[in-house]
Design an enzyme around this catalytic site. Structure first.
Site, PDB file in Angstrom:
ATOM      1  N   ASP A 224       0.859  -1.182   0.000  1.00 58.45           N
ATOM      2  CA  ASP A 224       0.000   0.000   0.000  1.00 58.45           C
ATOM      3  C   ASP A 224       0.895   1.232   0.000  1.00 58.45           C
ATOM      4  OD1 ASP A 224      -1.975  -1.871   0.284  1.00 58.45           O
ATOM      5  OD2 ASP A 224      -2.705  -1.158   2.223  1.00 58.45           O
TER       6      ASP A 224
ATOM      7  N   ASP B  95     -15.371  -4.332  -0.248  1.00 59.88           N
ATOM      8  CA  ASP B  95     -14.865  -4.293   1.126  1.00 59.88           C
ATOM      9  C   ASP B  95     -16.007  -3.898   2.055  1.00 59.88           C
ATOM     10  OD1 ASP B  95     -12.383  -4.904   0.068  1.00 59.88           O
ATOM     11  OD2 ASP B  95     -11.814  -2.804  -0.123  1.00 59.88           O
TER      12      ASP B  95
END
Length: 258
Positions: free
Chosen positions: A12, A134
């Protein structure tokens, strides 16, 4: 039928640095010293075949910013890159594929405008798109789908949207239990077993909470098609090579085919 399983080490990136967030909270960030390309090369040297690359700046604000890094990784490491963050339109999908992405992850737009993303599955092919649904469990027991880097509510529910994508031929689903993301609490195996049952033929990528190799094995045994490895791997809690041994083990039997 035998079920394939893929390990996805994750990077990330925020402001050019490798970071991890707790439960998607941009105010709870851990930064790591190595440059993203250096981390990718280390994962490739350990034997990984895939990398999960996320543009956290773009996930919240839109406009993917890691095209140059994507080109460097895909061009110099041999890794197949699954990447997303801020992908809002067809032109962005096309640009990432041209920059070297093997698969593009679409999240917020997949929740807000499913009909558009279903069209992308048709245009680009189901092997080139990963839909990220998500979810956060509400007090009422329903899984809801935040958007914009998990900073805004959508009001939509996981089960409803998953059916629409499954009916459209979706092949790759990434689902993060947001409350477990970055928490090292173990993956939500009950959630993934439910998704595997609800979406036969879809390869479900478990994301959020993986602590160790046992968690990777548990995700595989739950019927998942893969597991995304983030904080625990960056923190050195286990070796990527050991997780890849789980990937290479004899395939498990897909329960839906029995």
């Amino acid at each position: 039928m035998q079920q394939q399983f893929t390990v996805y080490p994750a990077i990330d990136v925020r402001e050019g640095r490798v970071v991890r967030l707790r439960q998607g909270d941009y105010a709870q960030e851990t930064r790591y010293p190595d440059a993203p390309l250096e981390v990718a090369r280390r994962y490739a040297a350990a034997g990984a075949s895939w990398l999960h690359l996320v543009d956290l700046d773009a996930a919240r604000d839109g406009g993917y910013t890691l095209a140059a890094l994507l080109r460097d990784i895909s061009g110099s490491t041999g890794l197949r890159v699954q990447t997303g963050g801020g992908v809002r339109d067809e032109a962005a999908v096309e640009a990432l594929l041209e920059a070297g992405a093997a698969r593009v992850v679409v999240g917020s737009v997949a929740v807000r405008e499913p009909s558009r993303v279903i069209g992308w599955l048709s245009r680009f092919g189901v092997e080139r798109i990963t839909v990220a649904l998500d979810a956060r469990l509400g007090a009422d027991g329903r899984w809801r789908l935040p958007v914009a880097g998990w900073t805004q509510g959508s009001g939509l529910e996981l089960e409803t949207l998953l059916k629409a994508y499954t009916d459209a031929g979706l092949r790759h689903l990434l689902c993060t239990d947001i409350d477990r993301d970055g928490m090292l609490a173990g993956p939500n195996l009950a959630l993934y077993r439910t998704l595997v049952e609800q979406a036969p033929g879809v390869l479900v990528q478990a994301s959020g909470g993986v602590r160790d190799v046992a968690d990777v094995s548990a995700a595989r045994e739950a019927g998942c098609g893969g597991a995304v490895l983030g904080k625990a791997l960056l923190d050195g809690r286990f070796d990527l090579a050991d997780a890849l041994a789980v990937e290479r083990a004899s395939p498990v039997v897909d329960p839906s085919s029995c």
